[in-house]
Write an enzyme that holds these catalytic residues in place. Structure first.
Site, PDB file in Angstrom:
ATOM      1  N   ASP A  51       1.597  -1.340   4.847  1.00 25.17           N
ATOM      2  CA  ASP A  51       1.263  -0.094   5.562  1.00 25.17           C
ATOM      3  C   ASP A  51      -0.197   0.213   5.232  1.00 25.17           C
ATOM      4  O   ASP A  51      -0.489   0.935   4.290  1.00 25.17           O
ATOM      5  CB  ASP A  51       2.194   1.033   5.117  1.00 25.17           C
ATOM      6  CG  ASP A  51       1.967   2.312   5.908  1.00 25.17           C
ATOM      7  OD1 ASP A  51       1.678   2.213   7.110  1.00 25.17           O
ATOM      8  OD2 ASP A  51       2.052   3.402   5.321  1.00 25.17           O
TER       9      ASP A  51
ATOM     10  N   ASP B 160      -0.352   0.410  -5.343  1.00 24.88           N
ATOM     11  CA  ASP B 160      -1.458   1.164  -4.770  1.00 24.88           C
ATOM     12  C   ASP B 160      -2.716   0.849  -5.565  1.00 24.88           C
ATOM     13  O   ASP B 160      -2.647   0.449  -6.728  1.00 24.88           O
ATOM     14  CB  ASP B 160      -1.181   2.668  -4.772  1.00 24.88           C
ATOM     15  CG  ASP B 160      -2.078   3.406  -3.783  1.00 24.88           C
ATOM     16  OD1 ASP B 160      -1.700   3.474  -2.594  1.00 24.88           O
ATOM     17  OD2 ASP B 160      -3.158   3.880  -4.172  1.00 24.88           O
TER      18      ASP B 160
ATOM     19  N   CYS C 259      -0.465   4.400  10.638  1.00 25.46           N
ATOM     20  CA  CYS C 259      -0.160   5.715  11.228  1.00 25.46           C
ATOM     21  C   CYS C 259      -1.285   6.100  12.186  1.00 25.46           C
ATOM     22  O   CYS C 259      -1.754   7.232  12.194  1.00 25.46           O
ATOM     23  CB  CYS C 259       0.056   6.775  10.149  1.00 25.46           C
ATOM     24  SG  CYS C 259      -1.323   6.992   9.016  1.00 25.46           S
TER      25      CYS C 259
ATOM     26  N   GLY D 231       7.123   6.750  -0.073  1.00 24.02           N
ATOM     27  CA  GLY D 231       8.238   6.952   0.844  1.00 24.02           C
ATOM     28  C   GLY D 231       8.902   5.669   1.313  1.00 24.02           C
ATOM     29  O   GLY D 231      10.130   5.582   1.386  1.00 24.02           O
ATOM     30  N   LYS D 232       8.099   4.656   1.630  1.00 24.43           N
ATOM     31  CA  LYS D 232       8.688   3.405   2.122  1.00 24.43           C
ATOM     32  C   LYS D 232       9.398   2.655   1.000  1.00 24.43           C
ATOM     33  O   LYS D 232      10.425   2.019   1.230  1.00 24.43           O
ATOM     34  CB  LYS D 232       7.614   2.532   2.782  1.00 24.43           C
ATOM     35  CG  LYS D 232       7.108   3.119   4.083  1.00 24.43           C
ATOM     36  CD  LYS D 232       6.108   2.213   4.756  1.00 24.43           C
ATOM     37  CE  LYS D 232       5.477   2.927   5.925  1.00 24.43           C
ATOM     38  NZ  LYS D 232       4.710   4.120   5.502  1.00 24.43           N
TER      39      LYS D 232
ATOM     40  N   ALA E  15       1.579   4.324  -1.885  1.00 28.03           N
ATOM     41  CA  ALA E  15       1.542   5.763  -2.169  1.00 28.03           C
ATOM     42  C   ALA E  15       1.678   6.589  -0.890  1.00 28.03           C
ATOM     43  O   ALA E  15       1.134   6.192   0.150  1.00 28.03           O
ATOM     44  CB  ALA E  15       0.237   6.115  -2.884  1.00 28.03           C
ATOM     45  N   PRO E  16       2.430   7.700  -0.945  1.00 24.65           N
ATOM     46  CA  PRO E  16       3.087   8.299  -2.128  1.00 24.65           C
ATOM     47  C   PRO E  16       4.477   7.751  -2.441  1.00 24.65           C
ATOM     48  O   PRO E  16       5.187   8.309  -3.267  1.00 24.65           O
ATOM     49  CB  PRO E  16       3.163   9.780  -1.735  1.00 24.65           C
ATOM     50  CG  PRO E  16       3.323   9.758  -0.253  1.00 24.65           C
ATOM     51  CD  PRO E  16       2.512   8.574   0.237  1.00 24.65           C
TER      52      PRO E  16
ATOM     53  N   CYS F 110       0.889  -1.175   0.000  1.00 31.32           N
ATOM     54  CA  CYS F 110       0.000   0.000   0.000  1.00 31.32           C
ATOM     55  C   CYS F 110       0.917   1.212   0.000  1.00 31.32           C
ATOM     56  O   CYS F 110       1.103   1.873   1.015  1.00 31.32           O
ATOM     57  CB  CYS F 110      -0.912   0.006   1.228  1.00 31.32           C
ATOM     58  SG  CYS F 110      -1.845  -1.520   1.487  1.00 31.32           S
TER      59      CYS F 110
END
Length: 443
Positions: free
Chosen positions: A330, A284, A382, A265-266, A262-263, A260
């Site tokens: 994520d 995504d 998050c 970073g991981k 977007a955007p 998952c």
């Protein structure tokens, strides 16, 4: 035709606040578009953002004070008039550098411009002037929910999650301005080189005190205009996201799935850890986000390593079963760990959140099939709610006996995570609120 009247910073903030409250818009997305359309310079854009976020961070507190001087309940006023009052009150009570006369006059002008009731502007003027006269005698409310503008249900949830310790510190941290964190693209630049490039462009740079290759930035203006950004020296990601990838432990030559993404970073953090060697599938569900990830990968120099794809995390892709050394899930969540970045999250209806653990569990169970025997699955969110975090992991482990929680090591105050699950807290770690768990598949 005459030229369209130019909107002020205060007017842009007013329209953003109205869109958030009445149309369910997200403040950050609406603001970016409104600032661009209004042609605000960087100073006015910063002021509009500060006003909008400041009102959202303190809305319940502002209403508490305004309610003492209004003859009518605030919820009975026109929505834009309510926003005018909040903007004025925020400037009067919580901003030091705005002259009180300007705060009143500009709110009255906006009320005159947008009110349906011709008497509304006079009411705004009267309430705000009374607020100024009483400013020094206003006491802070005792209730934490009003003082820190977090609905009571949310204060209760955070108190449960923290076992009653440090709740006020968390609420206070949620209302602070979040730092801008840049992760250095060490595949192409050292931390020192990236920092020097940024300083040459007038940006204030500090190395993060304990997260490696992470820079804290101030005075960036529009980041995307910076030459150092265009050259791929860094990408923007909170330290929590970087730490979750460190917990997953991707290594050069591995096949990694960011389920998952977007955007992106991981995926970028994984590519850097892998030294540009291996393969990162960055997925995504939304096609436009695939293009966003692709653009970021090209800018950072990872277009050969990162493979963006449109893929629903709940739908099995048969050719991926047992094919990945690392799978990062994520998952979509309530977002209650990033309130300092998205202050309007706190006011969303809590009822739909009840269905999230079922979606999170479905994604986790599905993508776990893609992990090779002996590979690692990282689950992250998050948010700070146990039912979306440890609750989902524990339910998964009951169903999938070939996975076990595994110890991992992180830098700084986190250190060794013996139980395999870690929550990061804004008031304790200075990062976003974040949860992740490292799970090893049996060989």
């Amino acid at each position: 035709m005459g030229r369209e009247r130019k909107k002020s910073a205060r007017e842009v903030a007013l329209l953003a606040l109205h869109a958030c409250e009445q149309q369910g818009a997200w403040s950050d997305g609406f603001l970016k578009k409104a600032i661009r359309e209004a042609g605000l310079d960087s100073r006015d854009a910063g002021f509009a953002s500060r006003l909008c976020f400041g009102v959202l961070q303190n809305r319940m507190l502002l209403d508490f004070y305004l309610g003492q001087f209004s003859k009518f309940p605030l919820d009975r006023l026109e929505a834009k008039i309510r926003a005018c009052l909040r903007l004025g009150a925020y400037q009067i009570l919580l901003l030091d550098r705005v002259p009180q006369s300007a705060a009143v006059n500009e709110s009255v002008n906006l009320a005159r411009q947008y009110a349906k009731n011709p008497r509304a502007a006079g009411m705004v003027n009267g309430i705000l002037r009374n607020l100024i006269r009483s400013r020094d005698t206003l006491g802070l409310p005792q209730q934490l929910d009003i003082r820190y503008s977090h609905p009571a249900w949310l204060v209760k949830e955070f108190s449960l999650a923290l076992n009653g310790e440090g709740v006020e510190a968390l609420l206070e941290a949620d209302n602070a301005i979040p730092p801008t964190m840049a992760q250095v693209n060490t595949a192409r630049f050292s931390q020192e080189e990236a920092a020097e490039l940024l300083r040459q462009e007038g940006v204030e740079v500090q190395p993060h005190p304990w997260i490696p290759d992470c820079l804290l930035l101030q005075g960036t203006g529009d980041l995307e205009r910076l030459d150092s950004f265009r050259r791929g020296a860094f990408y923007i990601q909170d330290g929590a996201g970087k730490l979750s990838v460190l917990a997953a432990g991707p290594e050069p030559g591995m096949r990694v799935l960011d389920a998952c993404a977007a955007p992106g970073g991981k995926s970028f953090a994984a590519a850097i850890r892998m030294g540009g060697q291996g393969e990162v599938w960055s997925c995504d569900i939304h096609p436009h986000k695939e293009r966003l990830i692709q653009a970021g990968a090209e800018r950072l120099g990872f277009s050969g390593l990162i493979r963006p794809a449109v893929q629903d995390g709940t739908q099995c892709r048969a050719e991926w079963i047992g094919q990945f050394d690392r799978v990062i899930a994520d998952v979509p969540c309530s977002g209650l760990g990033i309130i300092r970045k998205k202050p309007d999250i706190r006011y969303k209806d809590p009822e739909p959140l009840a269905g999230l653990p079922a979606i999170q569990s479905a994604i986790l169970e599905n993508v776990s099939r893609y992990v090779k025997p002996g590979g690692v699955l990282l689950y992250s969110t998050c948010t700070l709610l146990r039912r979306e975090n440890a609750g989902v992991v524990e339910a998964f482990l009951e169903k999938c006996s070939d996975f076990t929680l595994e110890r991992f090591q992180l830098p700084g105050p986190v250190g060794a995570v013996e139980g395999g699950m870690q929550t990061l807290w804004p008031h304790l770690h200075g990062t976003d609120g974040f949860f992740f768990a490292r799970l090893r598949r049996a060989t």
